[in-house]
Design a protein around this motif. Sequence first.
Motif, PDB file in Angstrom:
ATOM      1  N   SER A  34     -21.827 -20.256  26.076  1.00  0.00           N
ATOM      2  CA  SER A  34     -21.344 -19.376  27.139  1.00  0.00           C
ATOM      3  C   SER A  34     -20.528 -20.138  28.182  1.00  0.00           C
ATOM      4  O   SER A  34     -19.737 -19.547  28.898  1.00  0.00           O
ATOM      5  N   TYR A  41     -10.487 -18.167  28.360  1.00  0.00           N
ATOM      6  CA  TYR A  41      -9.818 -17.279  29.315  1.00  0.00           C
ATOM      7  C   TYR A  41      -8.663 -17.947  30.056  1.00  0.00           C
ATOM      8  O   TYR A  41      -7.695 -17.278  30.399  1.00  0.00           O
ATOM      9  N   SER A  67      -8.104  -5.953  33.105  1.00  0.00           N
ATOM     10  CA  SER A  67      -9.377  -5.819  32.389  1.00  0.00           C
ATOM     11  C   SER A  67      -9.841  -7.171  31.829  1.00  0.00           C
ATOM     12  O   SER A  67     -11.031  -7.476  31.831  1.00  0.00           O
ATOM     13  N   ALA A  68      -8.912  -7.999  31.360  1.00  0.00           N
ATOM     14  CA  ALA A  68      -9.285  -9.329  30.880  1.00  0.00           C
ATOM     15  C   ALA A  68      -9.783 -10.200  32.029  1.00  0.00           C
ATOM     16  O   ALA A  68     -10.771 -10.939  31.886  1.00  0.00           O
ATOM     17  N   LEU A  70     -11.159  -9.120  34.847  1.00  0.00           N
ATOM     18  CA  LEU A  70     -12.478  -8.612  35.264  1.00  0.00           C
ATOM     19  C   LEU A  70     -13.566  -8.997  34.265  1.00  0.00           C
ATOM     20  O   LEU A  70     -14.702  -9.291  34.664  1.00  0.00           O
ATOM     21  N   THR A  71     -13.232  -9.016  32.999  1.00  0.00           N
ATOM     22  CA  THR A  71     -14.194  -9.457  31.991  1.00  0.00           C
ATOM     23  C   THR A  71     -14.560 -10.920  32.207  1.00  0.00           C
ATOM     24  O   THR A  71     -15.732 -11.298  32.121  1.00  0.00           O
ATOM     25  N   ALA A  72     -13.560 -11.749  32.501  1.00  0.00           N
ATOM     26  CA  ALA A  72     -13.823 -13.165  32.761  1.00  0.00           C
ATOM     27  C   ALA A  72     -14.688 -13.338  34.000  1.00  0.00           C
ATOM     28  O   ALA A  72     -15.627 -14.153  34.010  1.00  0.00           O
ATOM     29  N   ALA A  74     -16.771 -11.119  35.258  1.00  0.00           N
ATOM     30  CA  ALA A  74     -18.113 -10.603  34.950  1.00  0.00           C
ATOM     31  C   ALA A  74     -18.907 -11.633  34.156  1.00  0.00           C
ATOM     32  O   ALA A  74     -20.101 -11.840  34.406  1.00  0.00           O
ATOM     33  N   HIS A  75     -18.258 -12.291  33.232  1.00  0.00           N
ATOM     34  CA  HIS A  75     -18.932 -13.333  32.461  1.00  0.00           C
ATOM     35  C   HIS A  75     -19.347 -14.487  33.361  1.00  0.00           C
ATOM     36  O   HIS A  75     -20.459 -15.015  33.234  1.00  0.00           O
ATOM     37  N   TYR A  78     -22.367 -13.465  35.256  1.00  0.00           N
ATOM     38  CA  TYR A  78     -23.542 -13.460  34.386  1.00  0.00           C
ATOM     39  C   TYR A  78     -24.075 -14.875  34.186  1.00  0.00           C
ATOM     40  O   TYR A  78     -25.269 -15.128  34.299  1.00  0.00           O
TER      41      TYR A  78
END
Length: 92
Positions: A34, A41, A67-68, A70-72, A74-75, A78
């Motif tokens: 992870s 990214y 969206s990419a 925001l995904t990065a 969010a990861h 996390y």
Amino acid sequence: GRSAFRGSEVTRTQETLAAQMASEQPRKREPNWSLFAPLLYAPLLPLLRISLNGRVPARTRDAVFVSAALTALAHAGYVMSRDSTMGASSTR
């Protein structure tokens, strides 16, 4: 002054530590996959903009980019929430 530890206490402590270390089986070290996501990214975000420029409408290109990103993010959130060294007061 006298030492706070007597010789026999030090020897027992050393023996206890040696026994604990001998009883632990060596763990197979594996990478934390992870944490490799930023390596994906980092080049992906600018490549998305460059590769989609002129091929899709600007609105779609921007939506894919956001969206990419925001995904990065969010990861990253996390991973940091699961990391006990980040200072969050959790009881895990």
